[in-house]
Design a protein around this motif. Structure first.
Motif, PDB file in Angstrom:
ATOM      1  N   GLU A  12       2.038 -16.678   5.151  1.00  0.00           N
ATOM      2  CA  GLU A  12       2.588 -16.551   3.797  1.00  0.00           C
ATOM      3  C   GLU A  12       1.673 -15.714   2.903  1.00  0.00           C
ATOM      4  N   LEU A  13       0.359 -15.959   2.968  1.00  0.00           N
ATOM      5  CA  LEU A  13      -0.582 -15.184   2.164  1.00  0.00           C
ATOM      6  C   LEU A  13      -0.544 -13.720   2.576  1.00  0.00           C
ATOM      7  N   GLY A  14      -0.434 -13.463   3.862  1.00  0.00           N
ATOM      8  CA  GLY A  14      -0.330 -12.083   4.331  1.00  0.00           C
ATOM      9  C   GLY A  14       0.928 -11.406   3.808  1.00  0.00           C
ATOM     10  N   SER A  15       2.044 -12.099   3.906  1.00  0.00           N
ATOM     11  CA  SER A  15       3.315 -11.541   3.443  1.00  0.00           C
ATOM     12  C   SER A  15       3.303 -11.313   1.928  1.00  0.00           C
ATOM     13  N   LEU A  16       2.848 -12.306   1.178  1.00  0.00           N
ATOM     14  CA  LEU A  16       2.795 -12.166  -0.284  1.00  0.00           C
ATOM     15  C   LEU A  16       1.830 -11.062  -0.707  1.00  0.00           C
ATOM     16  N   SER A  17       0.708 -10.938  -0.003  1.00  0.00           N
ATOM     17  CA  SER A  17      -0.258  -9.902  -0.380  1.00  0.00           C
ATOM     18  C   SER A  17       0.287  -8.510  -0.060  1.00  0.00           C
ATOM     19  N   ARG A  18       1.099  -8.390   1.000  1.00  0.00           N
ATOM     20  CA  ARG A  18       1.738  -7.103   1.292  1.00  0.00           C
ATOM     21  C   ARG A  18       2.738  -6.755   0.187  1.00  0.00           C
ATOM     22  N   LYS A  19       3.500  -7.760  -0.258  1.00  0.00           N
ATOM     23  CA  LYS A  19       4.451  -7.531  -1.355  1.00  0.00           C
ATOM     24  C   LYS A  19       3.712  -7.139  -2.636  1.00  0.00           C
ATOM     25  N   ALA A  20       2.619  -7.835  -2.935  1.00  0.00           N
ATOM     26  CA  ALA A  20       1.844  -7.518  -4.148  1.00  0.00           C
ATOM     27  C   ALA A  20       1.224  -6.125  -4.043  1.00  0.00           C
ATOM     28  N   ALA A  21       0.765  -5.746  -2.846  1.00  0.00           N
ATOM     29  CA  ALA A  21       0.218  -4.397  -2.646  1.00  0.00           C
ATOM     30  C   ALA A  21       1.306  -3.352  -2.871  1.00  0.00           C
ATOM     31  N   ASN A  22       2.528  -3.650  -2.436  1.00  0.00           N
ATOM     32  CA  ASN A  22       3.647  -2.739  -2.673  1.00  0.00           C
ATOM     33  C   ASN A  22       3.976  -2.629  -4.158  1.00  0.00           C
ATOM     34  N   VAL A  23       3.886  -3.739  -4.877  1.00  0.00           N
ATOM     35  CA  VAL A  23       4.105  -3.706  -6.329  1.00  0.00           C
ATOM     36  C   VAL A  23       3.075  -2.780  -6.978  1.00  0.00           C
ATOM     37  N   LEU A  24       1.809  -2.947  -6.596  1.00  0.00           N
ATOM     38  CA  LEU A  24       0.760  -2.105  -7.166  1.00  0.00           C
ATOM     39  C   LEU A  24       0.968  -0.639  -6.807  1.00  0.00           C
ATOM     40  N   SER A  25       1.364  -0.370  -5.567  1.00  0.00           N
ATOM     41  CA  SER A  25       1.547   1.016  -5.111  1.00  0.00           C
ATOM     42  C   SER A  25       2.833   1.639  -5.651  1.00  0.00           C
ATOM     43  N   ASP A  26       3.928   0.914  -5.537  1.00  0.00           N
ATOM     44  CA  ASP A  26       5.227   1.488  -5.895  1.00  0.00           C
ATOM     45  C   ASP A  26       5.532   1.359  -7.390  1.00  0.00           C
ATOM     46  N   ALA A  27       5.654   0.134  -7.873  1.00  0.00           N
ATOM     47  CA  ALA A  27       6.044  -0.081  -9.271  1.00  0.00           C
ATOM     48  C   ALA A  27       4.982   0.408 -10.257  1.00  0.00           C
ATOM     49  N   CYS A  28       3.716   0.234  -9.901  1.00  0.00           N
ATOM     50  CA  CYS A  28       2.623   0.639 -10.802  1.00  0.00           C
ATOM     51  C   CYS A  28       2.110   2.046 -10.501  1.00  0.00           C
ATOM     52  N   GLY A  29       2.502   2.620  -9.379  1.00  0.00           N
ATOM     53  CA  GLY A  29       2.104   3.975  -9.033  1.00  0.00           C
ATOM     54  C   GLY A  29       0.634   4.145  -8.689  1.00  0.00           C
ATOM     55  N   LEU A  30      -0.002   3.084  -8.201  1.00  0.00           N
ATOM     56  CA  LEU A  30      -1.431   3.164  -7.867  1.00  0.00           C
ATOM     57  C   LEU A  30      -1.626   3.673  -6.447  1.00  0.00           C
ATOM     58  N   GLN A  31      -2.752   4.340  -6.231  1.00  0.00           N
ATOM     59  CA  GLN A  31      -3.112   4.862  -4.921  1.00  0.00           C
ATOM     60  C   GLN A  31      -4.481   4.337  -4.537  1.00  0.00           C
TER      61      GLN A  31
END
Length: 188
Positions: free
Chosen positions: A75-94
């Motif tokens: 669950e932590l792995g899955s949630l952290s992947r989703k949060a990383a996607n939020v940071l990368s996609d929605a926030c535009g971070l690299q």
């Protein structure tokens, strides 16, 4: 010898030291790149899933009212992947971009730590006692492109926005919405 915790063997300090001595003596290969999220967390999730590691919580949080949040390694792995996607996609971070997080110690604080490790984003944690002046200094000195906070601290961030030329996105951790902020829980 190892200690037992909820039926799980844990490494003692001497075992950890011998592991690092093996690496320094060339008996074990030192990875060229190491990422805690993928090299440790995801591996433990795989071992749990395969039944080679007993299921223990990877994360267990309890607040003053007794509310609990428990995440397995998967669950932590899955949630952290989703949060990383939020940071990368929605926030535009690299990779290499910086994010300032000023939060009380809520589960999302730890989730952001792992997500930033996973995505190669630099997390700059801040105490919830920072003033607007402190926040502005950190934003300017770090050139952070994203700020993560809760409803209680968002007004301090908003008060320094005109002087924050590098800030591109703002994430709020909470139930409601705030004008101009992305909601982390909704995006997850």
């Amino acid at each position: 010898p190892s200690r037992r915790f909820h039926g799980n063997s844990r490494l003692l300090a001497s075992q950890i030291i011998s592991h690092y001595e093996s690496i320094s003596q060339g008996k074990k290969e030192l990875p060229e790149y190491f990422n805690f999220a993928s090299d440790v967390l995801d591996e433990w999730a795989r071992l749990e899933k395969d039944g080679r590691k007993p299921a223990n919580p990877a994360f267990w949080w309890v607040n003053a009212e007794g509310e609990e949040v428990k995440w397995s390694f998967e669950e932590l792995g899955s949630l952290s992947r989703k949060a990383a996607n939020v940071l990368s996609d929605a926030c535009g971070l690299q990779r290499g971009d910086r994010v300032v997080a000023v939060l009380p110690r809520v589960p999302e604080w730890w989730l952001l730590n792992v997500a930033c490790m996973r995505a190669g984003i630099v997390l700059i944690p801040g105490t919830s006692q920072l003033t607007a002046k402190d926040i502005l200094y950190r934003l300017q000195a770090s050139k952070a492109k994203c700020f993560v906070t809760d409803d209680a601290r968002a007004p301090a961030v908003e008060s320094v926005l005109p002087d924050s030329q590098f800030l591109k996105s703002k994430l709020i951790v909470g139930q409601g919405s705030r004008d101009g902020w992305l909601n982390l829980k909704e995006l997850l």
